[in-house]
Design a protein around this motif. Structure first.
Motif, PDB file in Angstrom:
ATOM      1  N   ARG A 167       3.214  -1.257   4.647  1.00 15.86           N
ATOM      2  CA  ARG A 167       1.798  -0.875   4.646  1.00 15.86           C
ATOM      3  C   ARG A 167       1.577   0.378   3.809  1.00 15.86           C
ATOM      4  O   ARG A 167       0.575   0.492   3.097  1.00 15.86           O
ATOM      5  CB  ARG A 167       1.308  -0.674   6.083  1.00 15.86           C
ATOM      6  CG  ARG A 167       1.027  -1.981   6.822  1.00 15.86           C
ATOM      7  CD  ARG A 167       0.306  -1.729   8.132  1.00 15.86           C
ATOM      8  NE  ARG A 167       1.190  -1.119   9.119  1.00 15.86           N
ATOM      9  CZ  ARG A 167       1.950  -1.820   9.958  1.00 15.86           C
ATOM     10  NH1 ARG A 167       1.925  -3.150   9.936  1.00 15.86           N
ATOM     11  NH2 ARG A 167       2.712  -1.214  10.831  1.00 15.86           N
ATOM     12  N   PHE A 168       2.512   1.307   3.878  1.00 13.21           N
ATOM     13  CA  PHE A 168       2.404   2.515   3.054  1.00 13.21           C
ATOM     14  C   PHE A 168       2.483   2.161   1.575  1.00 13.21           C
ATOM     15  O   PHE A 168       1.707   2.664   0.758  1.00 13.21           O
ATOM     16  CB  PHE A 168       3.507   3.506   3.425  1.00 13.21           C
ATOM     17  CG  PHE A 168       3.602   4.698   2.515  1.00 13.21           C
ATOM     18  CD1 PHE A 168       2.516   5.544   2.337  1.00 13.21           C
ATOM     19  CD2 PHE A 168       4.777   4.968   1.823  1.00 13.21           C
ATOM     20  CE1 PHE A 168       2.597   6.655   1.490  1.00 13.21           C
ATOM     21  CE2 PHE A 168       4.867   6.066   0.978  1.00 13.21           C
ATOM     22  CZ  PHE A 168       3.774   6.907   0.812  1.00 13.21           C
ATOM     23  N   THR A 171      -0.693   1.126  -0.158  1.00 11.37           N
ATOM     24  CA  THR A 171      -1.712   2.121  -0.495  1.00 11.37           C
ATOM     25  C   THR A 171      -1.471   2.626  -1.911  1.00 11.37           C
ATOM     26  O   THR A 171      -0.360   2.504  -2.448  1.00 11.37           O
ATOM     27  CB  THR A 171      -1.662   3.302   0.481  1.00 11.37           C
ATOM     28  OG1 THR A 171      -0.430   4.028   0.284  1.00 11.37           O
ATOM     29  CG2 THR A 171      -1.741   2.826   1.925  1.00 11.37           C
ATOM     30  N   THR A 173      -1.089   5.696  -3.012  1.00  2.00           N
ATOM     31  CA  THR A 173      -0.020   6.697  -3.004  1.00  2.00           C
ATOM     32  C   THR A 173       1.335   6.046  -2.754  1.00  2.00           C
ATOM     33  O   THR A 173       2.331   6.369  -3.418  1.00  2.00           O
ATOM     34  CB  THR A 173      -0.281   7.759  -1.929  1.00  2.00           C
ATOM     35  OG1 THR A 173      -1.514   8.419  -2.207  1.00  2.00           O
ATOM     36  CG2 THR A 173       0.839   8.796  -1.901  1.00  2.00           C
ATOM     37  N   SER A 175       2.226   2.966  -3.369  1.00  2.00           N
ATOM     38  CA  SER A 175       2.623   2.170  -4.527  1.00  2.00           C
ATOM     39  C   SER A 175       3.212   3.057  -5.617  1.00  2.00           C
ATOM     40  O   SER A 175       4.229   2.709  -6.237  1.00  2.00           O
ATOM     41  CB  SER A 175       1.412   1.404  -5.058  1.00  2.00           C
ATOM     42  OG  SER A 175       1.753   0.664  -6.210  1.00  2.00           O
TER      43      SER A 175
END
Length: 239
Positions: A167-168, A171, A173, A175
């Protein structure tokens, strides 16, 4: 000379993340069979780790790292390898102090240049060829590196944690972090820090060799090289 180049290749492998190297080497002792076997990660976690690694280490990453740093790395390696005093290295290699002292304050590079007027050009070409071949080899091994890193992540992170990482990475940032995190190893500051290892090793090598000789003093001396081995060392291909 070939030993020095082999050492240089070992230094070049430093940009490969330690995590990937450790994952390949992670093993456990099988007390029943007395064999070394790899711990297999949970298949579900392994499946969840693969897309994470594909973003952290996409195929072609190693070549990108080497393309950014090759010239700087070559200059640093050659300068570091051959800056040591030839007399210190000769004495560490078993030459009598009196004989080694005849080399005075000349560096290994000074001695090499005196014997071979084309030493600098020969070394530059040789190093570029070897680095290029190593880059090709590492590129071919990248799928294995991906598997090794996936296994390491699967062991260290739960399914929920791997989902959080995914999930991070989804985003902006995250990616950017995923695409640049491994390439940070090739930034100038990182390269400068890693290149600092070679001069330190060069300075420490005579003392290290002496300690190794002392530690193996109880063993019979190694066999003397035959004439064919000596001739191979003296050929241009062996320099």
């Amino acid at each position: 000379m070939m030993r020095s180049l082999a050492l240089a290749l070992a230094i070049v492998s430093l940009p490969v993340p330690a995590l990937a190297q450790n994952a390949v080497a992670e093993t456990r002792k099988d007390s029943a069979a007395g064999k070394v076997a790899k711990d297999k990660p949970d298949p579900a976690r392994m499946a969840a780790a693969r897309p994470v690694i594909s973003k952290l280490w996409p195929l072609g990453t190693y070549k990108k790292m080497m393309d950014r740093t090759l010239d700087t790395m070559l200059d640093g390696i050659v300068a570091g390898m051959f800056s040591a005093k030839a007399s210190d290295m000769a004495e560490a290699g078993g030459v009598a102090p009196g004989e080694a002292g005849k080399l005075g304050d000349a560096s290994l590079q000074d001695v090499a240049r005196a014997k071979d007027p084309h030493f600098d050009e020969r070394m530059s070409i040789t190093m570029k060829v070897m680095m290029g071949e190593m880059t090709d080899m590492m590129t071919r091994l990248e799928p294995q590196i991906q598997d090794a890193m996936a296994a390491a992540y699967a062991r260290r992170f739960t399914l929920d944690q791997l989902a959080d990482i995914q999930r991070f990475f989804a985003t902006p940032t995250g990616s950017l972090y995923a695409s640049e995190s491994m390439l940070l190893m090739s930034d100038p500051e990182m390269m400068e820090a890693m290149q600092g290892f070679m001069p330190e090793l060069t300075r420490a090598l005579p003392a290290i060799v002496k300690k190794a000789h002392a530690a193996t003093a109880h063993l019979p001396p190694p066999p003397m090289p035959n004439r064919a081995d000596t001739a191979a060392e003296d050929t241009p291909e062996g320099t």
